[in-house]
Write a protein that holds these residues in place. Structure first.
Motif, PDB file in Angstrom:
ATOM      1  N   SER A 135     -27.304 -20.924 -70.103  1.00  0.00           N
ATOM      2  CA  SER A 135     -26.394 -21.918 -69.341  1.00  0.00           C
ATOM      3  C   SER A 135     -25.528 -21.247 -68.009  1.00  0.00           C
ATOM      4  N   MET A 176     -24.792 -29.231 -67.068  1.00  0.00           N
ATOM      5  CA  MET A 176     -25.446 -28.029 -67.530  1.00  0.00           C
ATOM      6  C   MET A 176     -24.448 -27.537 -68.765  1.00  0.00           C
ATOM      7  N   ARG A 180     -26.373 -29.337 -73.358  1.00  0.00           N
ATOM      8  CA  ARG A 180     -27.175 -28.784 -74.398  1.00  0.00           C
ATOM      9  C   ARG A 180     -26.322 -28.624 -75.578  1.00  0.00           C
TER      10      ARG A 180
END
Length: 250
Positions: A135, A176, A180
């Motif tokens: 990430s 981002m 996740r």
């Protein structure tokens, strides 16, 4: 594109054709057109008798761009999808998601199983649970002044894709940070609708499909041969497996 308000956030969507509705949720950095129209998915589904509904996730495509990372959790984006179904008067539908879209679809099924007939998770294997470690590289690539400043392979892939689609790179970087969101094994086991887990054989980002399918009460694993994460999206093998899966659920 039409749009509606999801908790005050403008969300764009599109409806393609007639037939039984199926909701398509795109991956990170993409949008409904790039992920589903340009890859031939909408045409494939229309020919099979489905009405494909594409959504542009918040921060993407025609939807509102947000720069607060706290607004991009997968469970919040799942609520956008649920509210779209409500907005369109659709009580229950199959959900097809790719990559981040598969994660969003998973949270939709966990939070509102009554809205989901079945699920197809493309480009999302066991890393739904175990998470990903790149990430920071992607965020750095998206916030760099130019592509020339990006060195890492994964970062360059995402930066090039963002520039190709004309995406808002600052909004994507914020997305981002928190999109996740991992799902625990216990949560995965609580998803009781049928799920097809489809991952490219050369996909190093998604994780293996078989262990994730094994956690699901009604999971099936499918390997998209000779494809990595970026090239599996519109693959004919993936489309055929999805249509066969949908026919079995019907």
């Amino acid at each position: 594109m039409p749009n509606f308000l999801s908790n005050g956030i403008s969300i764009a969507y599109d409806i393609h054709g007639d037939g039984a509705p199926i909701l398509l949720i795109h991956g990170f950095g993409s949008n409904g057109k790039v992920n589903w129209v340009d890859t031939g998915w909408v045409e494939t589904l229309a020919n099979a008798g489905y009405q494909a509904i594409t959504i542009d996730n918040r921060g993407h495509g025609g939807s509102k761009k947000l720069y607060d990372a706290r607004l991009y959790h997968a469970h919040d984006m799942a609520m956008d999808a649920k509210r779209l179904l409500e907005h369109l008067g659709i009580e229950r539908a199959p959900i097809l998601g790719y990559s981040m879209g598969a994660r969003i679809a998973a949270f939709l099924a966990l939070q509102h199983p009554e809205r989901v007939k079945c699920l197809i998770w493309g480009g999302m294997g066991m890393n739904l649970v175990s998470g990903l470690a790149d990430s920071e590289e992607i965020i750095s690539a998206l916030t760099a002044e130019s592509l020339a400043d990006v060195q890492g392979k994964t970062g360059r892939q995402f930066r090039i894709f963002a520039e190709h689609t004309g995406a808002d790179k600052a909004a994507l970087a914020a997305c981002m940070v928190s999109s996740r969101e991992p799902m625990s094994e216990m949560q995965v086991r609580d998803i009781t609708v049928p799920v097809l887990v489809a991952v490219g054989a050369d996909d190093e980002m998604a994780g293996s499909p078989a262990p994730l399918a094994a956690l699901l009460p009604r999971g099936e694993a499918f390997t998209i041969e000779r494809r990595d994460h970026m090239r599996a999206t519109g693959d004919p093998q993936f489309k055929q497996a999805t249509l066969e899966f949908l026919r079995r659920q019907a």
